[in-house]
Design a protein around this motif. Structure first.
Motif, PDB file in Angstrom:
ATOM      1  N   GLY A  86      18.142   7.844  -8.263  1.00  0.00           N
ATOM      2  CA  GLY A  86      19.327   7.023  -7.855  1.00  0.00           C
ATOM      3  C   GLY A  86      19.303   6.953  -6.212  1.00  0.00           C
ATOM      4  N   SER A  87      20.470   6.170  -5.844  1.00  0.00           N
ATOM      5  CA  SER A  87      20.450   6.201  -4.288  1.00  0.00           C
ATOM      6  C   SER A  87      22.021   5.704  -4.166  1.00  0.00           C
ATOM      7  CB  SER A  87      19.502   4.907  -3.672  1.00  0.00           C
ATOM      8  OG  SER A  87      20.068   3.595  -4.560  1.00  0.00           O
ATOM      9  N   VAL A  88      22.410   6.035  -2.830  1.00  0.00           N
ATOM     10  CA  VAL A  88      23.587   5.833  -2.361  1.00  0.00           C
ATOM     11  C   VAL A  88      23.538   4.782  -1.165  1.00  0.00           C
ATOM     12  CG1 VAL A  88      24.723   7.713  -3.004  1.00  0.00           C
ATOM     13  CG2 VAL A  88      23.503   7.839  -0.686  1.00  0.00           C
ATOM     14  N   LYS A  89      24.181   3.847  -0.725  1.00  0.00           N
ATOM     15  CA  LYS A  89      24.200   3.081   0.359  1.00  0.00           C
ATOM     16  C   LYS A  89      25.353   3.833   1.503  1.00  0.00           C
ATOM     17  CE  LYS A  89      24.197  -1.714   1.400  1.00  0.00           C
ATOM     18  NZ  LYS A  89      24.459  -3.035   0.847  1.00  0.00           N
ATOM     19  N   VAL A  90      24.506   3.934   2.859  1.00  0.00           N
ATOM     20  CA  VAL A  90      24.899   4.554   3.596  1.00  0.00           C
ATOM     21  C   VAL A  90      24.623   3.859   5.092  1.00  0.00           C
ATOM     22  CG1 VAL A  90      25.003   6.720   5.224  1.00  0.00           C
ATOM     23  CG2 VAL A  90      24.478   7.085   3.050  1.00  0.00           C
ATOM     24  N   ASP A  91      25.895   3.207   5.630  1.00  0.00           N
ATOM     25  CA  ASP A  91      25.827   2.454   7.061  1.00  0.00           C
ATOM     26  C   ASP A  91      24.763   1.400   6.749  1.00  0.00           C
ATOM     27  OD1 ASP A  91      27.711   3.867   8.176  1.00  0.00           O
ATOM     28  OD2 ASP A  91      26.004   5.212   8.995  1.00  0.00           O
TER      29      ASP A  91
ATOM     30  N   SER B 183      16.929  13.237  -9.175  1.00  0.00           N
ATOM     31  CA  SER B 183      18.316  13.445  -9.721  1.00  0.00           C
ATOM     32  C   SER B 183      18.350  12.651 -10.954  1.00  0.00           C
ATOM     33  CB  SER B 183      19.388  12.774  -8.683  1.00  0.00           C
ATOM     34  OG  SER B 183      19.174  11.461  -8.567  1.00  0.00           O
ATOM     35  N   ILE B 184      19.442  13.035 -11.560  1.00  0.00           N
ATOM     36  CA  ILE B 184      19.796  12.287 -12.944  1.00  0.00           C
ATOM     37  C   ILE B 184      21.273  11.679 -12.647  1.00  0.00           C
ATOM     38  CG2 ILE B 184      20.887  14.480 -13.882  1.00  0.00           C
ATOM     39  CD1 ILE B 184      19.341  13.301 -16.370  1.00  0.00           C
ATOM     40  N   VAL B 185      21.107  10.466 -13.197  1.00  0.00           N
ATOM     41  CA  VAL B 185      22.564   9.562 -13.244  1.00  0.00           C
ATOM     42  C   VAL B 185      22.848   9.380 -14.643  1.00  0.00           C
ATOM     43  CG1 VAL B 185      23.629   7.405 -12.417  1.00  0.00           C
ATOM     44  CG2 VAL B 185      21.588   8.290 -11.101  1.00  0.00           C
ATOM     45  N   LEU B 186      24.238   9.994 -14.956  1.00  0.00           N
ATOM     46  CA  LEU B 186      24.760  10.014 -16.421  1.00  0.00           C
ATOM     47  C   LEU B 186      26.079   9.387 -16.416  1.00  0.00           C
ATOM     48  CD1 LEU B 186      23.930  13.939 -16.395  1.00  0.00           C
ATOM     49  CD2 LEU B 186      22.971  12.170 -17.561  1.00  0.00           C
ATOM     50  N   GLN B 187      26.624   9.000 -17.585  1.00  0.00           N
ATOM     51  CA  GLN B 187      27.818   8.466 -18.209  1.00  0.00           C
ATOM     52  C   GLN B 187      28.535   9.870 -18.499  1.00  0.00           C
ATOM     53  OE1 GLN B 187      29.946   6.276 -17.899  1.00  0.00           O
ATOM     54  NE2 GLN B 187      28.704   4.411 -17.900  1.00  0.00           N
ATOM     55  N   ALA B 188      29.749   9.887 -18.317  1.00  0.00           N
ATOM     56  CA  ALA B 188      30.765  10.761 -18.920  1.00  0.00           C
ATOM     57  C   ALA B 188      32.080   9.998 -19.082  1.00  0.00           C
ATOM     58  CB  ALA B 188      30.991  11.979 -17.766  1.00  0.00           C
ATOM     59  N   ASP B 189      32.948  10.595 -20.067  1.00  0.00           N
ATOM     60  CA  ASP B 189      34.232  10.204 -20.397  1.00  0.00           C
ATOM     61  C   ASP B 189      35.186  10.309 -19.009  1.00  0.00           C
ATOM     62  OD1 ASP B 189      35.188  12.761 -20.326  1.00  0.00           O
ATOM     63  OD2 ASP B 189      35.346  12.916 -22.569  1.00  0.00           O
TER      64      ASP B 189
ATOM     65  N   TYR C 243      26.541  12.961  -6.484  1.00  0.00           N
ATOM     66  CA  TYR C 243      26.834  11.798  -5.570  1.00  0.00           C
ATOM     67  C   TYR C 243      27.310  10.425  -6.621  1.00  0.00           C
ATOM     68  CZ  TYR C 243      22.225  10.184  -7.418  1.00  0.00           C
ATOM     69  OH  TYR C 243      21.119   9.690  -8.037  1.00  0.00           O
ATOM     70  N   LEU C 244      27.786   9.380  -5.848  1.00  0.00           N
ATOM     71  CA  LEU C 244      28.252   8.176  -6.454  1.00  0.00           C
ATOM     72  C   LEU C 244      27.031   7.322  -6.235  1.00  0.00           C
ATOM     73  CD1 LEU C 244      31.984   8.041  -5.646  1.00  0.00           C
ATOM     74  CD2 LEU C 244      30.853   8.936  -7.662  1.00  0.00           C
ATOM     75  N   PRO C 245      26.180   6.869  -7.341  1.00  0.00           N
ATOM     76  CA  PRO C 245      25.010   6.010  -6.949  1.00  0.00           C
ATOM     77  C   PRO C 245      25.597   4.637  -6.803  1.00  0.00           C
ATOM     78  CG  PRO C 245      25.471   6.598  -9.547  1.00  0.00           C
ATOM     79  CD  PRO C 245      26.442   7.175  -8.649  1.00  0.00           C
ATOM     80  N   ALA C 246      24.796   3.907  -5.813  1.00  0.00           N
ATOM     81  CA  ALA C 246      24.671   2.618  -5.604  1.00  0.00           C
ATOM     82  C   ALA C 246      24.936   1.793  -6.770  1.00  0.00           C
ATOM     83  CB  ALA C 246      23.945   2.083  -4.614  1.00  0.00           C
ATOM     84  N   TYR C 247      25.970   0.715  -7.051  1.00  0.00           N
ATOM     85  CA  TYR C 247      26.075  -0.417  -8.068  1.00  0.00           C
ATOM     86  C   TYR C 247      26.492   0.418  -9.426  1.00  0.00           C
ATOM     87  CZ  TYR C 247      23.065  -2.932  -4.997  1.00  0.00           C
ATOM     88  OH  TYR C 247      22.662  -3.868  -3.865  1.00  0.00           O
TER      89      TYR C 247
ATOM     90  N   TRP D 153      29.230   5.814 -13.756  1.00  0.00           N
ATOM     91  CA  TRP D 153      27.887   6.662 -13.580  1.00  0.00           C
ATOM     92  C   TRP D 153      28.206   7.896 -12.620  1.00  0.00           C
ATOM     93  CZ3 TRP D 153      24.095   6.400 -17.151  1.00  0.00           C
ATOM     94  CH2 TRP D 153      24.097   5.148 -17.958  1.00  0.00           C
ATOM     95  N   THR D 154      27.750   8.777 -12.565  1.00  0.00           N
ATOM     96  CA  THR D 154      27.698   9.844 -11.382  1.00  0.00           C
ATOM     97  C   THR D 154      26.237  10.521 -11.488  1.00  0.00           C
ATOM     98  OG1 THR D 154      29.768  10.418 -11.938  1.00  0.00           O
ATOM     99  CG2 THR D 154      28.484  12.032 -10.910  1.00  0.00           C
ATOM    100  N   GLY D 155      25.879  10.695 -10.336  1.00  0.00           N
ATOM    101  CA  GLY D 155      24.527  10.958  -9.946  1.00  0.00           C
ATOM    102  C   GLY D 155      24.725  12.530  -9.756  1.00  0.00           C
ATOM    103  N   LEU D 156      23.705  13.361 -10.105  1.00  0.00           N
ATOM    104  CA  LEU D 156      23.438  14.702  -9.794  1.00  0.00           C
ATOM    105  C   LEU D 156      21.883  15.107  -9.418  1.00  0.00           C
ATOM    106  CD1 LEU D 156      25.156  16.386 -13.005  1.00  0.00           C
ATOM    107  CD2 LEU D 156      26.291  16.008 -11.024  1.00  0.00           C
TER     108      LEU D 156
END
Length: 129
Positions: free
Chosen positions: A49-54, A63-69, A83-87, A93-96
């Motif tokens: 995944g990715s994050v947007k920084v500046d 990493s893995i991006v997953l759903q959770a309640d 981390y909080l994945p872009a989009y 979704w949450t990234g680990l």
């Protein structure tokens, strides 16, 4: 537009994620936006995944991006490897980040939880059988 692959085909962490995800009922894999995605009718995990920084995208390649309640999401997002994945973060979704120190038993549970959050009742019933 075809996205370039954003992962290595021989990545050993991807191989471990792939083994966990593909063990779930009717799970399949496809490449979307350059990343492996594991799905039934809906995606339950992304590798990378990715994050947007500046204004610039910073990749979290291993990493893995997953759903959770909602409760699980809040717990996941408090982890130091989260981390909080872009989009995707706004849709729950949450990234680990994955490392050599990743607890793979815990990760298997998190992947299963994400599967349960996205799979049909019929598939969840098969998982529980």
């Amino acid at each position: 537009m075809t996205h370039p692959l954003m992962f290595s085909l021989d990545d050993p962490l991807l191989a471990r994620v792939r083994a966990l995800a593909s063990a779930l009922p009717e799970a399949s894999e496809k490449i979307t936006h350059g990343h492996p995605a594991f799905f039934t009718a809906k995606v339950f995990a992304y590798y990378g995944g990715s994050v947007k920084v500046d204004g610039v995208y910073v990749q979290h390649e291993r990493s893995i991006v997953l759903q959770a309640d909602l409760a699980g999401r809040e717990v996941l997002r408090q982890r130091p490897d989260a981390y909080l994945p872009a989009y995707l973060a706004t849709s729950g979704w949450t990234g680990l980040d994955l490392t050599d120190a990743t607890d793979w038993d815990e990760l298997a549970e998190l992947i299963e939880d994400s599967y349960r959050a996205t799979a049909s009742r019929r598939l969840v019933a098969r998982l529980d059988a």
